[in-house]
Design a protein around this motif. Structure first.
Motif, PDB file in Angstrom:
ATOM      1  N   SER A  68      -0.005  13.110  -7.170  1.00 34.35           N
ATOM      2  CA  SER A  68      -0.757  13.812  -6.138  1.00 34.35           C
ATOM      3  C   SER A  68      -2.252  13.552  -6.263  1.00 34.35           C
ATOM      4  O   SER A  68      -2.774  13.316  -7.348  1.00 34.35           O
ATOM      5  CB  SER A  68      -0.524  15.322  -6.241  1.00 34.35           C
ATOM      6  OG  SER A  68       0.799  15.640  -5.918  1.00 34.35           O
ATOM      7  N   ALA A  69      -2.915  13.633  -5.131  1.00 36.23           N
ATOM      8  CA  ALA A  69      -4.379  13.582  -5.112  1.00 36.23           C
ATOM      9  C   ALA A  69      -4.885  15.020  -5.055  1.00 36.23           C
ATOM     10  O   ALA A  69      -4.312  15.863  -4.361  1.00 36.23           O
ATOM     11  CB  ALA A  69      -4.866  12.804  -3.903  1.00 36.23           C
ATOM     12  N   TYR A  70      -5.934  15.305  -5.800  1.00 34.21           N
ATOM     13  CA  TYR A  70      -6.556  16.625  -5.799  1.00 34.21           C
ATOM     14  C   TYR A  70      -7.992  16.478  -5.343  1.00 34.21           C
ATOM     15  O   TYR A  70      -8.663  15.490  -5.662  1.00 34.21           O
ATOM     16  CB  TYR A  70      -6.512  17.249  -7.198  1.00 34.21           C
ATOM     17  CG  TYR A  70      -5.138  17.693  -7.594  1.00 34.21           C
ATOM     18  CD1 TYR A  70      -4.720  19.001  -7.363  1.00 34.21           C
ATOM     19  CD2 TYR A  70      -4.244  16.807  -8.176  1.00 34.21           C
ATOM     20  CE1 TYR A  70      -3.440  19.413  -7.719  1.00 34.21           C
ATOM     21  CE2 TYR A  70      -2.970  17.210  -8.529  1.00 34.21           C
ATOM     22  CZ  TYR A  70      -2.579  18.508  -8.301  1.00 34.21           C
ATOM     23  OH  TYR A  70      -1.315  18.917  -8.641  1.00 34.21           O
ATOM     24  N   GLU A 103     -12.794  13.952  -5.583  1.00 35.56           N
ATOM     25  CA  GLU A 103     -11.362  13.696  -5.429  1.00 35.56           C
ATOM     26  C   GLU A 103     -10.855  12.897  -6.621  1.00 35.56           C
ATOM     27  O   GLU A 103     -11.525  11.979  -7.087  1.00 35.56           O
ATOM     28  CB  GLU A 103     -11.134  12.909  -4.140  1.00 35.56           C
ATOM     29  CG  GLU A 103      -9.736  12.953  -3.625  1.00 35.56           C
ATOM     30  CD  GLU A 103      -9.667  12.390  -2.223  1.00 35.56           C
ATOM     31  OE1 GLU A 103      -9.011  11.349  -2.065  1.00 35.56           O
ATOM     32  OE2 GLU A 103     -10.260  12.976  -1.302  1.00 35.56           O
ATOM     33  N   SER A 104      -9.673  13.260  -7.115  1.00 34.25           N
ATOM     34  CA  SER A 104      -9.076  12.566  -8.259  1.00 34.25           C
ATOM     35  C   SER A 104      -7.589  12.356  -8.033  1.00 34.25           C
ATOM     36  O   SER A 104      -6.902  13.256  -7.547  1.00 34.25           O
ATOM     37  CB  SER A 104      -9.301  13.381  -9.534  1.00 34.25           C
ATOM     38  OG  SER A 104      -8.735  12.719 -10.641  1.00 34.25           O
ATOM     39  N   GLN A 105      -7.109  11.171  -8.407  1.00 34.25           N
ATOM     40  CA  GLN A 105      -5.686  10.850  -8.329  1.00 34.25           C
ATOM     41  C   GLN A 105      -5.143  10.440  -9.691  1.00 34.25           C
ATOM     42  O   GLN A 105      -4.107   9.799  -9.789  1.00 34.25           O
ATOM     43  CB  GLN A 105      -5.456   9.738  -7.306  1.00 34.25           C
ATOM     44  CG  GLN A 105      -5.794  10.138  -5.903  1.00 34.25           C
ATOM     45  CD  GLN A 105      -5.509   9.022  -4.908  1.00 34.25           C
ATOM     46  OE1 GLN A 105      -4.899   8.000  -5.219  1.00 34.25           O
ATOM     47  NE2 GLN A 105      -5.955   9.218  -3.686  1.00 34.25           N
ATOM     48  N   ALA A 147      -9.443  17.423 -14.503  1.00 36.94           N
ATOM     49  CA  ALA A 147     -10.713  16.849 -14.058  1.00 36.94           C
ATOM     50  C   ALA A 147     -11.411  17.785 -13.068  1.00 36.94           C
ATOM     51  O   ALA A 147     -12.615  18.032 -13.180  1.00 36.94           O
ATOM     52  CB  ALA A 147     -10.476  15.475 -13.424  1.00 36.94           C
ATOM     53  N   LEU A 148     -10.652  18.340 -12.111  1.00 30.31           N
ATOM     54  CA  LEU A 148     -11.232  19.273 -11.152  1.00 30.31           C
ATOM     55  C   LEU A 148     -11.743  20.526 -11.844  1.00 30.31           C
ATOM     56  O   LEU A 148     -12.830  21.021 -11.531  1.00 30.31           O
ATOM     57  CB  LEU A 148     -10.207  19.656 -10.077  1.00 30.31           C
ATOM     58  CG  LEU A 148     -10.328  18.886  -8.758  1.00 30.31           C
ATOM     59  CD1 LEU A 148     -10.039  17.418  -8.945  1.00 30.31           C
ATOM     60  CD2 LEU A 148      -9.452  19.499  -7.713  1.00 30.31           C
ATOM     61  N   VAL A 156      -5.132  25.160  -2.451  1.00 29.82           N
ATOM     62  CA  VAL A 156      -4.296  25.724  -3.517  1.00 29.82           C
ATOM     63  C   VAL A 156      -5.205  26.399  -4.544  1.00 29.82           C
ATOM     64  O   VAL A 156      -6.420  26.208  -4.545  1.00 29.82           O
ATOM     65  CB  VAL A 156      -3.440  24.649  -4.211  1.00 29.82           C
ATOM     66  CG1 VAL A 156      -2.442  24.027  -3.259  1.00 29.82           C
ATOM     67  CG2 VAL A 156      -4.303  23.588  -4.863  1.00 29.82           C
ATOM     68  N   THR A 157      -4.583  27.154  -5.435  1.00 32.89           N
ATOM     69  CA  THR A 157      -5.274  27.729  -6.579  1.00 32.89           C
ATOM     70  C   THR A 157      -4.748  27.066  -7.837  1.00 32.89           C
ATOM     71  O   THR A 157      -3.540  27.034  -8.064  1.00 32.89           O
ATOM     72  CB  THR A 157      -5.019  29.255  -6.658  1.00 32.89           C
ATOM     73  OG1 THR A 157      -5.459  29.845  -5.445  1.00 32.89           O
ATOM     74  CG2 THR A 157      -5.760  29.869  -7.827  1.00 32.89           C
ATOM     75  N   LEU A 158      -5.650  26.518  -8.642  1.00 32.95           N
ATOM     76  CA  LEU A 158      -5.234  25.882  -9.896  1.00 32.95           C
ATOM     77  C   LEU A 158      -5.261  26.899 -11.018  1.00 32.95           C
ATOM     78  O   LEU A 158      -6.181  27.716 -11.097  1.00 32.95           O
ATOM     79  CB  LEU A 158      -6.173  24.727 -10.256  1.00 32.95           C
ATOM     80  CG  LEU A 158      -6.127  23.497  -9.368  1.00 32.95           C
ATOM     81  CD1 LEU A 158      -7.087  22.440  -9.894  1.00 32.95           C
ATOM     82  CD2 LEU A 158      -4.734  22.920  -9.289  1.00 32.95           C
TER      83      LEU A 158
END
Length: 79
Positions: free
Chosen positions: A2-4, A19-21, A28-29, A75-77
């Motif tokens: 997934s990409a975040y 953005e990170s994949q 990372a986020l 979403v909530t991480l």
């Protein structure tokens, strides 16, 4: 994989996004988010990719992808 995406605003003004994949994208986020505290006016929104929109061209010789766009949902991480 997934990409975040982390959407970053300050005092309501959109600054941009990170953005990170990678396999460790959630971490990372969270690492970037820790550098942007709410008490300094940052508002953060976390999103995850849920699919992709594609623009296709169909010709007698076949189908080509002309472009694509990731689709995200908020979403909530955890952590």
């Amino acid at each position: 994989m997934s990409a975040y995406r982390l959407v970053i605003r300050r005092h309501g003004k959109l600054l941009g996004h990170f953005e990170s994949q990678t396999a460790w994208a959630q971490e990372a986020l969270q690492d970037v988010a820790r550098q942007l505290p709410e008490d300094l006016g940052y508002q953060l929104e976390t999103q995850v990719s849920i699919g992709e929109r594609r623009l296709l061209e169909s010709t007698p010789t076949g189908i080509r992808v002309l472009g694509s766009e990731q689709l995200f949902k908020t979403v909530t991480l955890g952590g």
